[in-house]
Design an enzyme around this catalytic site. Structure first.
Site, PDB file in Angstrom:
ATOM      1  CD  GLU A 175      -4.455  -1.967   9.751  1.00 23.74           C
ATOM      2  OE1 GLU A 175      -5.599  -1.704   9.307  1.00 23.74           O
ATOM      3  OE2 GLU A 175      -3.677  -2.749   9.189  1.00 23.74           O
ATOM      4  CE1 TYR A 216      -9.067   1.551  10.197  1.00 25.04           C
ATOM      5  CE2 TYR A 216      -9.004  -0.845  10.283  1.00 25.04           C
ATOM      6  CZ  TYR A 216      -8.387   0.352  10.005  1.00 25.04           C
ATOM      7  OH  TYR A 216      -7.085   0.372   9.559  1.00 25.04           O
ATOM      8  CD1 TRP A 275      -5.581   2.826   7.354  1.00 26.70           C
ATOM      9  CD2 TRP A 275      -3.834   1.511   7.811  1.00 26.70           C
ATOM     10  NE1 TRP A 275      -5.151   2.309   6.166  1.00 26.70           N
ATOM     11  CE2 TRP A 275      -4.077   1.490   6.408  1.00 26.70           C
ATOM     12  CE3 TRP A 275      -2.772   0.763   8.315  1.00 26.70           C
ATOM     13  CZ2 TRP A 275      -3.300   0.726   5.524  1.00 26.70           C
ATOM     14  CZ3 TRP A 275      -2.021   0.011   7.437  1.00 26.70           C
ATOM     15  CH2 TRP A 275      -2.287  -0.003   6.062  1.00 26.70           C
ATOM     16  CG  ASN A 282      -5.486  -4.322  12.234  1.00 29.72           C
ATOM     17  OD1 ASN A 282      -4.616  -4.033  13.050  1.00 29.72           O
ATOM     18  ND2 ASN A 282      -5.198  -4.744  11.012  1.00 29.72           N
ATOM     19  CG  ASN A 312      -2.612  -6.875   8.751  1.00 27.92           C
ATOM     20  OD1 ASN A 312      -2.580  -6.142   9.729  1.00 27.92           O
ATOM     21  ND2 ASN A 312      -3.518  -6.738   7.794  1.00 27.92           N
ATOM     22  CD  GLU A 313      -7.325  -6.411   8.955  1.00 24.81           C
ATOM     23  OE1 GLU A 313      -7.809  -6.843   7.879  1.00 24.81           O
ATOM     24  OE2 GLU A 313      -7.531  -5.253   9.366  1.00 24.81           O
ATOM     25  CD  GLN A 341      -2.801  -1.291   2.380  1.00 24.73           C
ATOM     26  OE1 GLN A 341      -2.368  -2.031   3.256  1.00 24.73           O
ATOM     27  NE2 GLN A 341      -3.940  -0.638   2.496  1.00 24.73           N
ATOM     28  CG  HIS A 359      -0.382  -5.957   5.478  1.00 20.27           C
ATOM     29  ND1 HIS A 359      -0.353  -5.226   6.651  1.00 20.27           N
ATOM     30  CD2 HIS A 359      -1.544  -5.615   4.870  1.00 20.27           C
ATOM     31  CE1 HIS A 359      -1.442  -4.466   6.731  1.00 20.27           C
ATOM     32  NE2 HIS A 359      -2.172  -4.686   5.657  1.00 20.27           N
ATOM     33  NE  ARG A 374       0.925  -3.982  12.250  1.00 18.23           N
ATOM     34  CZ  ARG A 374      -0.148  -4.314  11.534  1.00 18.23           C
ATOM     35  NH1 ARG A 374      -1.028  -3.390  11.189  1.00 18.23           N
ATOM     36  NH2 ARG A 374      -0.349  -5.555  11.151  1.00 18.23           N
TER      37      ARG A 374
END
Length: 506
Positions: free
Chosen positions: A397, A331, A440, A329, A193-194, A49, A148, A104
């Site tokens: 995140e 949101y 994030w 993470n 990740n996740e 990303q 990731h 991170r």
């Protein structure tokens, strides 16, 4: 069964009481000094990303490259994105000026080891050594994620990637290179990740790489569970490697990361309350229970039956106790409604097994933005504390999504960050062993679900400018003020000229 009963009782009481009193009691006025001195604040990003340079200096394609170049993705790829591969020195300088204490980031497996196994790419090795050195020179602590969602395409083509147990050996060898080459400066390692979301979204729903849709195929309806199982085996293999080979000299830590939204019952009926606990079993317990108890939750095994792999005695012992911390993470918050299990065994997969509806009905303050519901983060931290004996937690995140329109006056992001950091502080005051927070993200970059349509950054990146110039947003100023010890407020001034197209200059 005992753990399940306690968790259900906790959830019943917690949901009825906490939602009523939370907003009135949440920390509103706080400073950096309200957090422990060793608590770490930073920002997060990932290789695909941020880096760009997708075809330079020996890097080979990953499943993410393949996915975005083959799917209908509105032309949004990571070929260039923020061009961090070339611009990292300037970006680290901005991070230092902002006051970041940590970053991170992830390492691109195919940039470091282009074929997935075998020779190390000297230019990839040099880039990550330089990047880490630049962070440390500016007093920024590196936190590294090894995977990731960017598996080397070569391994996907050879044996199916994460669907094969062959991946465990190759992931271990890749991690060994990273520990050996960077471990003298990196103390915090996240394996995957996740892990839950990567397995579900990539192998059940197909809307992230590698884009599999197995739930419609009789022969492969267990792909999500197989990938999750292999994630755990790969994680525990590198944790064992680090403990046996590197821990004594490098003195670092190895953890894993999951996506965890806040889950609340859609109604106060017994069915929805039980379904909410089942949601936590499937989305959190599925991959975290084995790390603490050596096996999957009973609810998951009962519903998935033979579709979920069973741990051997050796695997169970290796997986159990293989984390030094849990990365989270978070949101948003969703509500959970019970759904009876159907008898349609042909199409049943992870989605059907969990036997519940996820309802995104919390309302949105503006199109494309997350509702501000900090009670969801508090609930996640409290659940992890109660269920797993209060392990060290890093919020890897957390951030507000806005439309990418050039506006630097991102007041909604300021309000979001203010509320969620305050919620985290409340959880810590109630005993949560939370050790760090990473917003994030630092720069607007390629987003995993909608490319460049949305933005999460503290800095705007002008994609129309050939130099990809960076512009600090109001949220970047707010976070910087907080990190440097200033008082923070949730209602920022609207008098500053913070719109890119109206003449704002860096």
């Amino acid at each position: 069964m005992y753990k399940w009963v306690i968790s259900l009782a906790f959830y019943s009481i917690f949901i009825l009481v906490f939602q009523v009193v939370y907003l009135a009691s949440a920390a509103d006025h706080y400073t950096r000094a309200d957090f422990p001195a060793d608590f770490i604040f930073g920002s997060a990003t990932s290789a695909y990303q941020y880096e760009g340079a997708a075809f330079e200096d020996g890097r080979t394609p990953t499943i993410w490259d393949t996915y975005v170049h083959s799917a209908n993705n509105n032309g949004a790829t990571g070929d260039v994105t923020c061009d961090g591969y070339h611009k990292y020195k300037g970006d680290v300088k901005l991070m230092s000026e902002t006051g970041l204490e940590a970053l991170r980031f992830s390492i691109s497996w195919s940039r470091l080891i282009p074929n997935g196994r075998g020779p190390v790419n000297p230019k990839g090795l040099q880039y990550y050594n330089n990047f880490i050195d630049e962070l440390i020179k500016h007093g920024i602590q590196p936190h590294v994620t090894l995977y990731h969602v960017d598996l080397p395409q070569a391994l996907e083509d050879e044996y199916g990637g994460w669907l094969s147990r062959k991946i465990v050996k190759d992931f271990r060898a890749y991690a060994d290179v990273c520990f050996r080459e960077f471990g003298d400066r990196v103390l915090y390692w996240t394996s995957i990740n996740e892990a839950n979301a990567a397995a579900i979204a990539g192998y059940e729903y197909g809307f992230i790489a590698p884009g599999h849709f197995p739930s419609s195929k009789v022969s492969s309806r267990n792909q999500t569970y197989v990938v999750g199982h292999n994630f755990l085996l790969a994680h525990s293999a590198i944790a064992k490697l680090y403990k046996n080979k590197y821990k004594a000299t490098q003195k670092g830590y190895v953890g894993i990361n999951i996506y965890a939204w806040g889950s609340v019952p859609h109604t106060n009926t017994r069915e929805d309350i039980i379904a909410t606990q089942r949601a936590n079993d499937f989305f959190i317990g599925w991959l975290i229970d084995p790390l603490f108890f050596g096996d999957y939750p009973e609810t998951v095994k009962m519903n998935a039956q033979t579709r979920i792999p069973a741990f051997t005695e050796y695997e169970s012992k290796q997986v159990k106790g293989s984390v030094d911390f849990i990365g989270v993470n978070h949101y948003l918050t969703v509500s959970i409604m019970d759904r009876p299990i159907t008898s349609d065994i042909i199409t049943r997969g992870f989605d059907a097994d969990k036997a519940l509806w996820i309802i995104f009905d919390q309302g949105q303050p503006a199109p494309g933005e997350y509702p501000v519901m900090p009670s969801g983060l508090y609930g996640v931290l409290e659940y992890l504390k109660q269920t797993y004996g209060n392990p060290p937690i890093y919020i890897h995140e957390n951030g507000q999504m806005t439309r990418r329109n050039g506006t630097l006056m991102d007041t909604s992001r300021v309000k979001y960050m203010h509320a969620y950091i305050g919620s985290m502080l409340d959880a810590m005051r109630n005993g949560s062993n939370t050790k760090g927070y990473f917003v994030w993200t630092f720069l607007d970059c390629l987003e995993i679900l909608d490319g460049y349509e949305s933005a999460f950054g503290l800095y705007y990146v002008d994609l129309d400018d050939k130099e990809l110039k960076r512009y600090q947003k109001l949220s970047g100023k707010w976070y910087s003020n907080f990190l440097k010890g200033g008082n923070v407020i949730s209602e920022p001034s609207k008098n500053a000229p913070f719109h890119l197209r109206s003449g704002f200059s860096q």
